[in-house]
Enzyme design. Structure first.
Site, short mmCIF file in Angstrom:
data_model
loop_
_atom_site.label_atom_id
_atom_site.label_comp_id
_atom_site.label_asym_id
_atom_site.label_seq_id
_atom_site.Cartn_x
_atom_site.Cartn_y
_atom_site.Cartn_z
N GLY A 60 -9.35 -5.86 3.55
CA GLY A 60 -9.20 -6.84 2.48
C GLY A 60 -9.16 -6.28 1.08
O GLY A 60 -9.02 -7.04 0.12
N ASN A 63 -7.65 -3.72 -9.59
CA ASN A 63 -8.33 -2.52 -9.11
C ASN A 63 -9.84 -2.73 -9.02
O ASN A 63 -10.50 -2.24 -8.09
CB ASN A 63 -8.03 -1.33 -10.03
CG ASN A 63 -6.66 -0.72 -9.79
OD1 ASN A 63 -5.99 -1.04 -8.82
ND2 ASN A 63 -6.25 0.17 -10.68
N SER A 85 0.86 -1.18 0.00
CA SER A 85 0.00 0.00 0.00
C SER A 85 0.90 1.23 0.00
O SER A 85 2.11 1.15 0.23
CB SER A 85 -0.90 0.01 1.23
OG SER A 85 -0.12 0.20 2.40
N GLY A 99 -6.81 -4.48 -0.45
CA GLY A 99 -5.53 -4.76 -1.07
C GLY A 99 -5.34 -6.23 -1.38
O GLY A 99 -4.70 -6.59 -2.38
N ASP A 100 -5.90 -7.10 -0.53
CA ASP A 100 -5.82 -8.53 -0.77
C ASP A 100 -6.62 -8.91 -2.02
O ASP A 100 -6.16 -9.70 -2.85
CB ASP A 100 -6.35 -9.31 0.43
CG ASP A 100 -5.66 -8.90 1.73
OD1 ASP A 100 -4.44 -8.64 1.70
OD2 ASP A 100 -6.35 -8.84 2.76
#
Length: 364
Positions: free
Chosen positions: A241, A268, A191, A243-244
């Site tokens: 979650g 994205n 991130s 980003g996961d």
């Protein structure tokens, strides 16, 4: 022409991906009160996206005797340990080394994942996605030996935990004990907050770096260049979650044969879908079918997704990239279910959470 080696096609069938990381129990709190309790851990979000995209995978995860959620891929149960538990406080942000939108505390921790816990087989892609310190340097080293390309979430490497309260803090990547393995890693995802704990200019000389920027999309850095990937709009309810799910969508796109820029768009998209729900998201089947149709159509449009030979992956944005972004965005605009059907899929606490959890960003 910018390329980097990728896995060679195999003559015998193998599972596409290996996911390594523990399942967790996530507890969301605000104002001292529990707002929601959900299945957590990066492995749960990534496997959720892989299942949505019909990606074949093996999951290595450990839980304790108290693990309470049904899952499609059984974890290793440690009878003498409890499941890793995280408390997310949404009214204590902006502390040192904390996430901007919440403070995380690890209040229980399960056993780490050892090299001997990994399956004795080869994989195209490996994903080291620990959240509670369960990934060991020797485990990551074993992963790069059995996987043709390894993707690492930096949170698996640089998270540290306060000995008294379990508050999550971050340490520099060079001090993490994993730095020497970077030349053997294909992609490192972070991130924008986590990226501050490494020298991106230095790390990009060893492996590709993907930095997510929430509502502003993401950036991809490699040895000879960089590029920005456009975001998708979202109404954020819970950032947990995101980003996961991005990483799951990104690797899922690569598994389906997309070039890096197009695969990052898929990442994205799934990040934006995740923030709109509490905890592990439920994806509408008709929405998923439209996404998979667009991915397949895009793959057919770019029949030469390899550049520079069969062992290279292109970072160059191909023709039609913007149109692919628009087509993926349009999949979210078509109604997916009736009001009654949608209400049945929303967790009972969603209404209260939507009113009280409003972190600053609204994207992936």
């Amino acid at each position: 022409m910018v390329t980097t080696p990728i896995p060679q096609p195999q003559t015998t069938p193998i599972q596409s991906a290996l996911i390594v990381g523990n399942y967790c129990h996530d507890v969301l709190l605000q104002g001292g009160a529990v707002v929601a309790e959900t299945l957590g851990g990066a492995a749960s979000f990534i496997s959720n996206v892989f299942s949505a995209l019909s990606v074949s995978f093996h999951l290595t995860s450990k839980v304790g005797f108290d693990f309470k959620y049904p899952v499609n891929h059984d974890p290793i149960v440690i009878p003498t340990s409890k499941t890793t538990v995280f408390h997310a406080y949404f009214d204590q942000g902006h502390t040192e080394n904390a996430h901007q939108d919440r403070v995380l505390k690890r209040v229980e921790v399960c056993d780490p994942i050892n090299p001997s816990d990994l399956p004795d087989k080869r994989f195209d892609f490996g994903m080291a996605v620990g959240v509670g310190g369960e990934i060991l340097p020797e485990t990551l080293e074993k992963m790069v030996e059995i996987c043709d390309a390894v993707f690492v979430d930096i949170q698996a490497l640089i998270r540290a935990f306060d000995k008294n309260e379990g508050t999550v803090k971050l340490v520099g990547l060079k001090e993490s004990g994993f730095y020497h393995l970077l030349p053997r890693v294909k992609f490192l995802k972070a991130s924008s907050e986590e990226a501050l704990f490494m020298d991106v200019e230095e790390v990009r000389q060893w492996c590709c770096v993907v930095v997510t920027h929430g509502k502003d999309g993401c950036e991809v850095f490699w040895k000879d260049g960089e590029m920005k990937i456009e975001p998708f709009g979202a109404n954020q309810v819970d950032p947990t979650g995101a980003g996961d799910s991005f990483l799951g969508g990104f690797v899922g796109g690569l598994v389906h044969g997309l070039v890096v820029p197009d695969a990052a768009l898929v990442g994205n998209l799934f990040g934006s879908l995740t923030v709109g729900q509490i905890g592990l998201p439920k994806f509408d089947l008709r929405l998923l079918q439209r996404i998979k149709d667009e991915v397949q159509r895009r793959k057919l449009q770019n029949t030469c997704w390899f550049e520079g030979g069969n062992d290279s992956m292109s970072f160059t944005k191909p023709d039609g990239h913007d149109e692919f972004h628009a087509s993926l965005a349009s999949t979210k605009l078509v109604p997916t279910c009736s009001i009654q059907e949608c209400q049945r899929d929303v967790p009972r606490s969603a209404g209260s959470v939507e009113q009280v959890i409003q972190p600053p960003c609204n994207g992936q």
